[in-house]
Scaffold this motif. Structure first.
Motif, PDB file in Angstrom:
ATOM      1  N   UNK A  83       0.839  -1.278   0.047  1.00  0.00           N
ATOM      2  CA  UNK A  83      -0.054  -0.244  -0.032  1.00  0.00           C
ATOM      3  C   UNK A  83       0.952   1.102  -0.108  1.00  0.00           C
ATOM      4  N   UNK A  84       0.231   2.384  -0.307  1.00  0.00           N
ATOM      5  CA  UNK A  84       0.805   3.653  -0.057  1.00  0.00           C
ATOM      6  C   UNK A  84       2.051   4.006  -1.078  1.00  0.00           C
ATOM      7  N   UNK A  85       3.316   4.228  -0.348  1.00  0.00           N
ATOM      8  CA  UNK A  85       4.230   4.364  -1.346  1.00  0.00           C
ATOM      9  C   UNK A  85       5.250   3.283  -1.495  1.00  0.00           C
ATOM     10  N   UNK A  86       4.567   1.813  -1.052  1.00  0.00           N
ATOM     11  CA  UNK A  86       5.493   0.594  -1.486  1.00  0.00           C
ATOM     12  C   UNK A  86       5.451   0.473  -3.002  1.00  0.00           C
ATOM     13  N   UNK A  87       6.588  -0.362  -3.370  1.00  0.00           N
ATOM     14  CA  UNK A  87       6.830  -0.600  -4.403  1.00  0.00           C
ATOM     15  C   UNK A  87       5.542  -1.333  -5.131  1.00  0.00           C
ATOM     16  N   UNK A  88       4.783  -2.181  -4.714  1.00  0.00           N
ATOM     17  CA  UNK A  88       3.722  -3.046  -5.302  1.00  0.00           C
ATOM     18  C   UNK A  88       2.641  -2.021  -5.708  1.00  0.00           C
ATOM     19  N   UNK A  89       2.477  -0.892  -4.784  1.00  0.00           N
ATOM     20  CA  UNK A  89       1.252  -0.237  -5.087  1.00  0.00           C
ATOM     21  C   UNK A  89       1.721   0.819  -6.258  1.00  0.00           C
ATOM     22  N   UNK A  90       3.011   1.350  -6.431  1.00  0.00           N
ATOM     23  CA  UNK A  90       3.427   2.005  -7.552  1.00  0.00           C
ATOM     24  C   UNK A  90       3.518   1.138  -8.613  1.00  0.00           C
ATOM     25  N   UNK A  91       3.982  -0.094  -8.672  1.00  0.00           N
ATOM     26  CA  UNK A  91       3.945  -0.878 -10.000  1.00  0.00           C
ATOM     27  C   UNK A  91       2.279  -0.945 -10.300  1.00  0.00           C
ATOM     28  N   UNK A  92       1.402  -1.183  -9.503  1.00  0.00           N
ATOM     29  CA  UNK A  92      -0.215  -1.212  -9.739  1.00  0.00           C
ATOM     30  C   UNK A  92      -0.757   0.285 -10.684  1.00  0.00           C
ATOM     31  N   UNK A  93      -0.016   1.294 -10.060  1.00  0.00           N
ATOM     32  CA  UNK A  93      -0.616   2.419 -10.492  1.00  0.00           C
ATOM     33  C   UNK A  93      -0.329   2.895 -11.973  1.00  0.00           C
ATOM     34  N   UNK A  94      -1.296   3.104 -12.935  1.00  0.00           N
ATOM     35  CA  UNK A  94      -1.092   3.489 -14.146  1.00  0.00           C
ATOM     36  C   UNK A  94      -0.394   4.888 -14.473  1.00  0.00           C
ATOM     37  N   UNK A  95      -0.492   5.753 -13.194  1.00  0.00           N
ATOM     38  CA  UNK A  95       0.115   6.923 -13.202  1.00  0.00           C
ATOM     39  C   UNK A  95       1.415   7.044 -12.841  1.00  0.00           C
ATOM     40  N   UNK A  96       1.871   6.007 -11.897  1.00  0.00           N
ATOM     41  CA  UNK A  96       3.152   6.061 -11.234  1.00  0.00           C
ATOM     42  C   UNK A  96       4.193   5.304 -12.183  1.00  0.00           C
ATOM     43  N   UNK A  97       3.597   4.178 -12.817  1.00  0.00           N
ATOM     44  CA  UNK A  97       4.487   3.070 -13.345  1.00  0.00           C
ATOM     45  C   UNK A  97       4.298   3.513 -14.949  1.00  0.00           C
ATOM     46  N   UNK A 132      -5.197   5.740  -0.422  1.00  0.00           N
ATOM     47  CA  UNK A 132      -4.223   7.139  -0.686  1.00  0.00           C
ATOM     48  C   UNK A 132      -2.979   6.900  -0.297  1.00  0.00           C
ATOM     49  N   UNK A 133      -1.956   7.840   0.171  1.00  0.00           N
ATOM     50  CA  UNK A 133      -0.837   7.621   0.433  1.00  0.00           C
ATOM     51  C   UNK A 133       0.302   7.050  -0.566  1.00  0.00           C
ATOM     52  N   UNK A 134      -0.066   6.911  -1.636  1.00  0.00           N
ATOM     53  CA  UNK A 134       0.798   6.632  -2.768  1.00  0.00           C
ATOM     54  C   UNK A 134       1.677   7.696  -3.326  1.00  0.00           C
ATOM     55  N   UNK A 135       2.779   7.482  -4.276  1.00  0.00           N
ATOM     56  CA  UNK A 135       3.495   8.648  -4.628  1.00  0.00           C
ATOM     57  C   UNK A 135       2.594   9.716  -5.449  1.00  0.00           C
ATOM     58  N   UNK A 188      -2.535  12.610  -3.046  1.00  0.00           N
ATOM     59  CA  UNK A 188      -2.443  13.903  -2.427  1.00  0.00           C
ATOM     60  C   UNK A 188      -1.774  13.623  -1.028  1.00  0.00           C
ATOM     61  N   UNK A 189      -1.143  14.715  -0.397  1.00  0.00           N
ATOM     62  CA  UNK A 189      -0.462  14.413   0.750  1.00  0.00           C
ATOM     63  C   UNK A 189      -1.216  14.011   1.867  1.00  0.00           C
ATOM     64  N   UNK A 190      -0.924  13.001   2.788  1.00  0.00           N
ATOM     65  CA  UNK A 190      -1.603  12.657   4.022  1.00  0.00           C
ATOM     66  C   UNK A 190      -2.938  12.179   3.631  1.00  0.00           C
ATOM     67  N   UNK A 191      -3.202  11.599   2.442  1.00  0.00           N
ATOM     68  CA  UNK A 191      -4.626  11.430   2.120  1.00  0.00           C
ATOM     69  C   UNK A 191      -4.806   9.874   2.770  1.00  0.00           C
ATOM     70  N   UNK A 222      -9.513   3.469   8.392  1.00  0.00           N
ATOM     71  CA  UNK A 222      -9.759   4.701   8.064  1.00  0.00           C
ATOM     72  C   UNK A 222     -10.533   5.445   9.067  1.00  0.00           C
ATOM     73  N   UNK A 223     -10.094   6.241   9.949  1.00  0.00           N
ATOM     74  CA  UNK A 223     -10.746   7.011  11.271  1.00  0.00           C
ATOM     75  C   UNK A 223     -11.806   6.036  11.806  1.00  0.00           C
ATOM     76  N   UNK A 224     -11.708   5.019  12.438  1.00  0.00           N
ATOM     77  CA  UNK A 224     -12.545   4.318  13.145  1.00  0.00           C
ATOM     78  C   UNK A 224     -12.147   4.560  14.710  1.00  0.00           C
ATOM     79  N   UNK A 225     -13.001   5.337  15.192  1.00  0.00           N
ATOM     80  CA  UNK A 225     -12.549   5.640  16.567  1.00  0.00           C
ATOM     81  C   UNK A 225     -13.526   5.057  17.599  1.00  0.00           C
ATOM     82  N   UNK A 226     -14.700   4.914  17.236  1.00  0.00           N
ATOM     83  CA  UNK A 226     -15.865   4.541  18.286  1.00  0.00           C
ATOM     84  C   UNK A 226     -16.324   3.287  17.812  1.00  0.00           C
ATOM     85  N   UNK A 227     -16.797   2.712  19.113  1.00  0.00           N
ATOM     86  CA  UNK A 227     -17.447   1.320  18.994  1.00  0.00           C
ATOM     87  C   UNK A 227     -18.664   1.484  18.041  1.00  0.00           C
TER      88      UNK A 227
END
Length: 316
Positions: free
Chosen positions: A131-145, A218-221, A224-227, A258-263
């Motif tokens: 996920x995020x900025x890991x290699x396999x995520x970048x390989x998957x991305x048609x925009x990054x790869x 999110x979180x890929x290269x 958007x920042x901090x997504x 993803x922002x799971x805070x409460x029961x």
């Protein structure tokens, strides 16, 4: 729902609360690193995914010190019936177009060997961080790869290395040892990974032997920042449309984060069948007893979203 057990392959997890990998520093051998996770295990977290930081790649996982330290670490968490999953990093996504074909193939072989060593070290399972900025995520991305070899271009090429790695890992760890895979269900950017592509990807991962899909966002290269880290403007469970879409299309368990805070939010997700587990990061960083309080019916403290970073261990 939170208190109900759930199976991942042959592994029984006592409840539906998962602490995703939190990168708190490259301090695996530091007692405070291990105690950070042991304290969460002692307070009723069902499964903890521990990032295994290495300076020298697979060589660090092959040394006897790693094996023996891990066995002691895992045994302490097992005292509380908490399952411990070792997460291994698939490589630096920023270098997706710089690696040679041979280097990518070596990364795959290293991950396969790492999985074998993780099992030997006593962990209950292994998760590939794609996920995020890991290699396999970048390989998957048609925009990054932007590669023009067999690992670039069409979708089948972009997923080839990840699927080959999963298949290789399954061969060395056996049929019943849990294999999990984390990836971002969307990059939140035009021309990048979207949910439709992620569903296709998740199905292929399952076919190759993945036992649990851990969905982030999110979180890929290209994102958007901090997504990958929803702020106060986002509602609780804000990634539920992403992981629930994938959950509908696979038969293996899905972890939704993803922002799971409460029961209330956690139970709503589980009862609706949007995920099988809830991944709870920041609340468990800020409060070691979050899981215990939730299981007793006490709802969460939303202030943890503002304070989680300050709660990280401060080491010299």
């Amino acid at each position: 729902m939170l208190e109900m057990p759930c199976m991942v392959n042959a592994m029984k997890v006592k409840n539906r609360i998962v602490m995703p990998a939190v990168y708190i520093g490259n301090k695996f051998y530091h007692e405070k690193f291990q105690n950070f996770y042991i304290s969460r295990a002692a307070k009723d977290v069902g499964m903890i995914i521990v990032p295994i930081p290495t300076m020298n790649g697979v060589a660090d996982l092959c040394c006897e010190e790693f094996i023996q330290t891990s066995k002691r670490f895992v045994a302490k968490c097992h005292q509380y019936d908490c399952k411990l999953i070792a997460q291994i990093f698939s490589g630096v996504g920023e270098m997706v177009n710089e690696f040679t074909k041979e280097e990518l193939e070596q990364i795959s072989q290293d991950l396969i060997l790492s999985a074998k060593k993780v099992k030997e070290a006593g962990y209950d399972g292994i998760e590939i961080h794609g996920a995020h900025h890991a290699l396999f995520m970048s390989l998957l991305s048609p925009k990054a790869n932007l590669r023009t070899d067999e690992f670039g271009g069409k979708f089948e090429n972009r997923v080839k290395l990840a699927l080959r790695t999963v298949k290789g890992i399954r061969e060395v760890i056996g049929k019943e040892y849990p294999l999990m895979f984390r990836f971002s269900g969307t990059e939140f950017c035009e021309g990048g990974v979207d949910i439709k592509m992620s569903i296709r990807y998740a199905k292929l991962l399952q076919e190759e032997g993945v036992d649990c899909i851990d969905v982030s966002a999110g979180g890929s290269i290209c994102s958007p920042k901090n997504s990958e880290c929803p702020d106060q403007t986002k509602e609780e469970g804000c990634f539920s449309d992403i992981f629930s879409a994938i959950k509908k299309e696979v038969s293996v368990p899905v972890i939704g984060s993803g922002k799971i805070i409460t029961k209330k939010t956690a139970d709503k997700i589980l009862e609706a069948g949007e995920a099988d587990f809830v991944g709870v990061g920041r609340p468990l960083v800020a409060s070691a007893d979050w899981a215990r309080r939730m299981l007793k019916g006490n709802d969460g403290d939303k202030s943890c979203i503002e304070t989680w970073y300050e709660q990280l261990p401060k080491w010299n």
